[in-house]
Design a protein around this motif. Structure first.
Motif, PDB file in Angstrom:
ATOM      1  N   GLY A  94       0.786  -1.219   0.000  1.00 27.85           N
ATOM      2  CA  GLY A  94       0.000   0.000   0.000  1.00 27.85           C
ATOM      3  C   GLY A  94       0.817   1.267   0.000  1.00 27.85           C
ATOM      4  O   GLY A  94       0.263   2.373  -0.035  1.00 27.85           O
ATOM      5  N   VAL A  95       2.148   1.123   0.019  1.00 29.18           N
ATOM      6  CA  VAL A  95       3.028   2.288   0.144  1.00 29.18           C
ATOM      7  C   VAL A  95       3.962   2.428  -1.055  1.00 29.18           C
ATOM      8  O   VAL A  95       4.002   3.463  -1.712  1.00 29.18           O
ATOM      9  CB  VAL A  95       3.851   2.203   1.453  1.00 29.18           C
ATOM     10  N   GLY A  96       4.741   1.379  -1.354  1.00 31.48           N
ATOM     11  CA  GLY A  96       5.662   1.460  -2.470  1.00 31.48           C
ATOM     12  C   GLY A  96       6.834   0.523  -2.323  1.00 31.48           C
ATOM     13  O   GLY A  96       6.852  -0.344  -1.442  1.00 31.48           O
ATOM     14  N   ALA A  97       7.825   0.689  -3.196  1.00 30.30           N
ATOM     15  CA  ALA A  97       9.011  -0.157  -3.195  1.00 30.30           C
ATOM     16  C   ALA A  97      10.228   0.669  -3.558  1.00 30.30           C
ATOM     17  O   ALA A  97      10.135   1.657  -4.294  1.00 30.30           O
ATOM     18  CB  ALA A  97       8.847  -1.314  -4.169  1.00 30.30           C
ATOM     19  N   ILE A  98      11.394   0.237  -3.048  1.00 25.83           N
ATOM     20  CA  ILE A  98      12.642   0.980  -3.225  1.00 25.83           C
ATOM     21  C   ILE A  98      13.799   0.011  -3.426  1.00 25.83           C
ATOM     22  O   ILE A  98      13.854  -1.037  -2.789  1.00 25.83           O
ATOM     23  CB  ILE A  98      12.933   1.866  -1.986  1.00 25.83           C
ATOM     24  N   VAL A 120      12.636   4.067  -7.180  1.00 30.31           N
ATOM     25  CA  VAL A 120      11.462   4.142  -6.307  1.00 30.31           C
ATOM     26  C   VAL A 120      10.183   4.039  -7.123  1.00 30.31           C
ATOM     27  O   VAL A 120      10.080   4.624  -8.209  1.00 30.31           O
ATOM     28  CB  VAL A 120      11.445   5.477  -5.513  1.00 30.31           C
ATOM     29  N   VAL A 121       9.205   3.315  -6.605  1.00 28.09           N
ATOM     30  CA  VAL A 121       7.860   3.330  -7.160  1.00 28.09           C
ATOM     31  C   VAL A 121       6.904   3.576  -5.998  1.00 28.09           C
ATOM     32  O   VAL A 121       7.068   3.007  -4.925  1.00 28.09           O
ATOM     33  CB  VAL A 121       7.525   2.020  -7.915  1.00 28.09           C
ATOM     34  N   ASP A 122       5.955   4.476  -6.195  1.00 30.00           N
ATOM     35  CA  ASP A 122       5.087   4.862  -5.079  1.00 30.00           C
ATOM     36  C   ASP A 122       3.754   4.130  -5.090  1.00 30.00           C
ATOM     37  O   ASP A 122       3.528   3.216  -5.898  1.00 30.00           O
ATOM     38  CB  ASP A 122       4.892   6.385  -5.046  1.00 30.00           C
ATOM     39  N   ALA A 123       2.846   4.532  -4.203  1.00 28.07           N
ATOM     40  CA  ALA A 123       1.567   3.841  -4.035  1.00 28.07           C
ATOM     41  C   ALA A 123       0.703   3.884  -5.286  1.00 28.07           C
ATOM     42  O   ALA A 123      -0.121   2.988  -5.516  1.00 28.07           O
ATOM     43  CB  ALA A 123       0.800   4.434  -2.851  1.00 28.07           C
ATOM     44  N   LYS A 124       0.888   4.914  -6.111  1.00 28.67           N
ATOM     45  CA  LYS A 124       0.110   5.055  -7.341  1.00 28.67           C
ATOM     46  C   LYS A 124       0.832   4.486  -8.565  1.00 28.67           C
ATOM     47  O   LYS A 124       0.332   4.604  -9.677  1.00 28.67           O
ATOM     48  CB  LYS A 124      -0.215   6.531  -7.574  1.00 28.67           C
ATOM     49  N   GLY A 125       1.992   3.901  -8.341  1.00 27.91           N
ATOM     50  CA  GLY A 125       2.736   3.324  -9.447  1.00 27.91           C
ATOM     51  C   GLY A 125       3.636   4.300 -10.169  1.00 27.91           C
ATOM     52  O   GLY A 125       4.269   3.941 -11.163  1.00 27.91           O
TER      53      GLY A 125
END
Length: 287
Positions: free
Chosen positions: A42-46, A91-96
């Motif tokens: 629900g947050v993202g990936a790094i 980085v990719v955030d919650a909205k892609g």
């Protein structure tokens, strides 16, 4: 050359249809999975690499959770880092939304590519095609996010890979309540710390992960009767879960249940009288 540089290639991505975020990475570095990949459902990936700053992981996720976009997080992480020119981060955030940063002091070839719902990056690579093919293959591959991430790093290796060689790889995918027993958000967390062919080994254990923890497809559930029951009975005797072909139905199902639980197939256990074909296939190949 600086010490402890994580010469690597990675891809961070989001699948809005499945609600998954993840990272796949390969490196000429021991235990790359302990440093590079970070993700929160629900947050993202790094992915933090090159002369990696491990703090980029937890701090970046905190910033994402606070509502910042991927691009804003990259800016915030690097703007006050005196060694940012030695860093690389995706980085990719919650909205892609995705962003990638490569410092000017990273060793060639170094750079990143950003596409819809993904960021691919690498340093000390054989060529730029390593990153390009990683992203293009990810985009063109169908299926769960983990499958697409694996396809991406396989393509990256085929295109050139890390110029220093191969050593470790990792795959991390998160999704709300996708973990064991729906008690965590970690859907996949697999690492190969030291291996001559880390991506191939990572794929091998990923396939095992899918066997043990993947969802049973309705079309692969079959009744345990007739020839199928006789085959299962034969396997149970061959594998020493039974000692006779002449058993009661209760003894048969008790032995089969023991087998399922011993082999960690609780996730593929069906109601009495049915079985998952994946289990039968495994039994057939078991020595």
């Amino acid at each position: 050359m600086k010490q402890n540089i994580i010469a690597t290639f990675s891809i961070v991505a989001h699948d809005p249809e499945t609600g998954e975020w993840g990272v796949a990475v390969q490196s000429k570095f021991l235990g790359v999975g302990s440093v590079v990949p970070w993700a929160k459902a629900g947050v993202g990936a790094i992915a933090t690499q090159a002369f990696a700053n491990p703090a980029y992981g937890p701090e970046g996720l905190q910033l994402l959770e606070g509502g910042l976009s991927a691009e804003e997080v990259v800016k915030r992480l690097t703007e006050q880092d005196s060694q940012k020119e030695d860093r690389q981060v995706g980085v990719v955030d919650a909205k892609g939304r995705a962003a990638s940063f490569t410092g000017e002091q990273c060793y060639d070839w170094a750079g990143g590519k950003v596409g819809k719902h993904y960021a691919a990056q690498g340093n000390i690579l054989v060529n730029e095609a390593t990153v390009t093919e990683m992203g293009e293959t990810f985009k063109q591959t169908e299926g769960p996010l983990a499958d697409r991430l694996m396809a991406g790093i396989k393509a990256a290796q085929r295109a050139g890979g890390d110029s220093r060689g191969k050593q470790s790889a990792a795959l991390l995918v998160v999704k709300e309540k996708a973990g064991y027993g729906e008690l965590s958000d970690v859907a996949v967390d697999l690492r190969v710390d030291d291996h001559p062919d880390p991506i191939e080994e990572l794929d091998r254990i990923y396939q095992l992960h899918q066997l043990y923890f993947g969802e049973t497809k309705p079309e692969e559930v079959i009744p345990v009767d007739g020839k199928i029951q006789q085959e299962v009975l034969s396997h149970l005797n061959r594998l020493s879960y039974l000692t006779s072909e002449q058993v009661t139905e209760e003894e048969f199902y008790n032995a089969f249940t023991t087998y399922l639980h011993t082999e960690n197939f609780e996730g593929r256990e069906q109601e009495r009288g049915k079985l998952d074909l994946k289990v039968l296939e495994y039994m057939r190949n078991q020595e």
